[in-house]
Design an enzyme around this catalytic site. Sequence first.
Site, PDB file in Angstrom:
ATOM      1  N   LYS A   1       0.857  -1.195   0.000  1.00 15.29           N
ATOM      2  CA  LYS A   1       0.000   0.000   0.000  1.00 15.29           C
ATOM      3  C   LYS A   1       0.887   1.237   0.000  1.00 15.29           C
ATOM      4  O   LYS A   1       1.783   1.366   0.857  1.00 15.29           O
ATOM      5  CB  LYS A   1      -0.852  -0.034   1.262  1.00 15.29           C
ATOM      6  CG  LYS A   1      -2.191   0.646   1.163  1.00 15.29           C
ATOM      7  CD  LYS A   1      -2.935   0.397   2.478  1.00 15.29           C
ATOM      8  CE  LYS A   1      -4.339   0.873   2.434  1.00 15.29           C
ATOM      9  NZ  LYS A   1      -4.943   0.817   3.790  1.00 15.29           N
TER      10      LYS A   1
HETATM   11  C1  E4P Z   1      -8.373   1.332   4.067  1.00 15.54           C
HETATM   12  O1  E4P Z   1      -7.537   0.926   3.340  1.00 15.54           O
HETATM   13  C2  E4P Z   1      -8.237   2.574   4.852  1.00 15.54           C
HETATM   14  O2  E4P Z   1      -7.021   2.583   5.493  1.00 15.54           O
HETATM   15  C3  E4P Z   1      -9.369   2.711   5.819  1.00 15.54           C
HETATM   16  O3  E4P Z   1     -10.564   2.294   5.213  1.00 15.54           O
HETATM   17  C4  E4P Z   1      -9.493   4.084   6.432  1.00 15.54           C
HETATM   18  O4  E4P Z   1     -10.686   4.149   7.159  1.00 15.54           O
HETATM   19  P1  E4P Z   1     -10.989   5.320   8.226  1.00 15.54           P
HETATM   20  O5  E4P Z   1     -11.265   6.565   7.483  1.00 15.54           O
HETATM   21  O6  E4P Z   1     -12.207   4.822   8.953  1.00 15.54           O
HETATM   22  O7  E4P Z   1      -9.782   5.419   9.105  1.00 15.54           O
END
Ligand code: E4P
Length: 217
Positions: free
Chosen positions: A83
């Site tokens: 990522k």
């Molecule tokens: C996924 O890859 C993200 O890191 C995640 O959905 C972020 O979610 P949040 O906005 O609830 O922290």
Amino acid sequence: MKFFVDTADVKEIRELNDLGLLDGVTTNPSLILKSGGKIDEVTRQICEIVKGPVSAEVTATEYSEMMQQAKVLAKIADNVCIKVPLTLDGLKACKAIRSEGRLVNVTLCFSANQALLAAKAGATFISPFVGRIDDIGIDGMELIEEIKTIYDNYAFETEILVASVRTVNHVKQAALIGADVVTAPPATLKALVKHPLTDKGLDQFLADWAKTGQSIG
Ligand code: E4P
């Protein structure tokens, strides 16, 4: 549509995987912090449970350091998806990591133009954060519609991974738009099954069945 779970909680992941609901997992530095574990150990454990893509995020912001971290994370398991953040260095790293045959999830996407750049960099997944957009008073799902149109217009292969999901309605809307993947917290995935009429109907059937005095088998 594929279901990923957005957590680094190994116990929750094992439970959902046993239900047959999981196609993959997404983690991020905040979720690793919440898990209380070390990124390499937690990611290794998750990859042993779930065979689909498991996103593990680099924390460097500069290209060559990102590439070094990607190498370390990639060694953990074959299904680790690297990522990277949606920055110029992140996009450069995306292209390079993809050319090595690894999966890449480009994260922190908040605009259609950012999603266009990620697709051009060959991202496996683009992660638009719908909940965080809703938080500032803009409809996050409109971004999913825009990205879907753009990707269809040019037949980009990058999959739309709807992230920052907060409600079951986000999941339904993502499915109606035709997004490829949603990643949601465990509680949201489990809430998809809930309907008061299902509970009411089941109670009635069980009560009537008890009155028959019968048993099956
Ligand atoms: C996924 O890859 C993200 O890191 C995640 O959905 C972020 O979610 P949040 O906005 O609830 O922290």
